[in-house]
Motif scaffolding. Sequence first.
Motif, PDB file in Angstrom:
ATOM      1  N   GLY A 109      84.431 100.555 207.973  1.00  0.00           N
ATOM      2  CA  GLY A 109      84.869  99.956 209.253  1.00  0.00           C
ATOM      3  C   GLY A 109      83.696  99.392 210.040  1.00  0.00           C
ATOM      4  N   CYS A 152      87.039 105.170 211.915  1.00  0.00           N
ATOM      5  CA  CYS A 152      87.230 106.604 211.593  1.00  0.00           C
ATOM      6  C   CYS A 152      86.424 107.514 212.497  1.00  0.00           C
ATOM      7  CB  CYS A 152      86.858 106.840 210.121  1.00  0.00           C
ATOM      8  SG  CYS A 152      85.090 106.798 209.807  1.00  0.00           S
ATOM      9  N   CYS A 156      84.091 104.525 205.656  1.00  0.00           N
ATOM     10  CA  CYS A 156      85.369 103.782 205.483  1.00  0.00           C
ATOM     11  C   CYS A 156      85.169 102.270 205.537  1.00  0.00           C
ATOM     12  CB  CYS A 156      86.364 104.205 206.575  1.00  0.00           C
ATOM     13  SG  CYS A 156      86.024 103.455 208.186  1.00  0.00           S
ATOM     14  N   GLU A 194      83.295 108.133 212.493  1.00  0.00           N
ATOM     15  CA  GLU A 194      82.070 108.677 211.895  1.00  0.00           C
ATOM     16  C   GLU A 194      80.853 108.300 212.741  1.00  0.00           C
ATOM     17  OE1 GLU A 194      81.835 110.432 209.154  1.00  0.00           O
ATOM     18  OE2 GLU A 194      79.879 110.126 208.189  1.00  0.00           O
ATOM     19  N   CYS A 240      80.702 101.021 208.226  1.00  0.00           N
ATOM     20  CA  CYS A 240      80.725 102.480 208.182  1.00  0.00           C
ATOM     21  C   CYS A 240      80.485 102.965 206.754  1.00  0.00           C
ATOM     22  CB  CYS A 240      82.091 102.953 208.684  1.00  0.00           C
ATOM     23  SG  CYS A 240      82.397 104.701 208.434  1.00  0.00           S
ATOM     24  N   CYS A 280      81.649 104.663 214.067  1.00  0.00           N
ATOM     25  CA  CYS A 280      82.637 103.786 213.436  1.00  0.00           C
ATOM     26  C   CYS A 280      83.860 103.610 214.339  1.00  0.00           C
ATOM     27  CB  CYS A 280      83.084 104.386 212.091  1.00  0.00           C
ATOM     28  SG  CYS A 280      84.420 103.457 211.335  1.00  0.00           S
TER      29      CYS A 280
HETATM   30 ZN    ZN Z   1      84.514 104.715 209.375  1.00  0.00          ZN
END
Ligand code: ZN
Length: 228
Positions: free
Chosen positions: A136, A115, A134, A117, A131, A112
């Motif tokens: 994203g 964040c 989040c 991830e 994501c 991501c």
């Molecule tokens: Zn994220």
Amino acid sequence: MKRIFVLTGAGISAPSGIQTFRGSDGLWNGYRVEEVATPEAFDANPSMVYDFYNARRSGLFEVQPNAAHRAIARLAKSADVTVVTQNVDDLHERGGASSVVHMHGELRKVRCLDCGEVVLWDTDLTSSDCCPRCQGRMRPDIVWFGEIPYGLDQIEAELRRCDLFLCIGTSGNVYPANDFVSFAKRHGAYAIEFNLESTMISDSFDECVTGDVVETVPEWVSQAESRL
Ligand code: ZN
Ligand code: BV8
């Protein structure tokens, strides 16, 4: 127990049918790697970069690990082996290696942008994928040119303490991987290169084993197993 640091490059996956970078004069299905594998290329033309990695990720499901991957996994039964690969494929793991440091990332992971991830990802990635944590935007979890490779602290620690440095199927074009052999030798390691031909870093090695890795690596491991 002998500590062995194994660095691999595209040449170990070539016999499995995964194209190397420079064998095909650095072209990947018509793309120049250095032009596509960059944050700038992703910003400028994300769909081209998504396509570039989607093609390579789907290609993973058509190839198998080879005798060189399996020999390295076997070596770990008689020595303390650290495998560090520049490759983004999963053939070391599928060939039986238990812990592999992918210093340039992995095709089967995405990350991501917001964040950080990291998610296992086996299908095509597009700009509409988001994501799970989040929402994203996601990018391939690949280290592009100009980005800092993964695992450098662990890599440095292992280079400092290894007795033997094996370098398998890399042209030595890419920094910092191409600097590992001299660092290991400065810390007392014996260094062996396995390649079809001599490379930009061949002079740094104590020994150069010329030939196809699917023959030279299993042969070397069979001889070494009794000595380690
Ligand atoms: Zn994220
Ligand atoms: C960094 C993921 C800072 C992407 C990859 C100018 C001069 C010097 C350096 C630089 C420069 N400008 C920029 C740099 C730095 C740059 C770099 O080195 N550029 C090169 C092109 C000049 N490096 C970076 O940007 C790196 N980051 O420096 O950050 C930093 C560093 C340290 C600490 C703090 C900050 C990030 C580089 C990562 C790029 N990402 N991969 C993707 O895959 O799409 S690199 C990519 O190319 C591969 O992962 C691989 O690493 C590399 C290709 O190398 P090889 O694996 O060696 O493959 P190649 O095709 O070249 O060779 C294959 C070999 O196998 C051949 O020798 C062949 O003979 C042999 N072979 C083939 N078949 C067989 C065989 N041998 C035996 N048997 C066979 N059957």
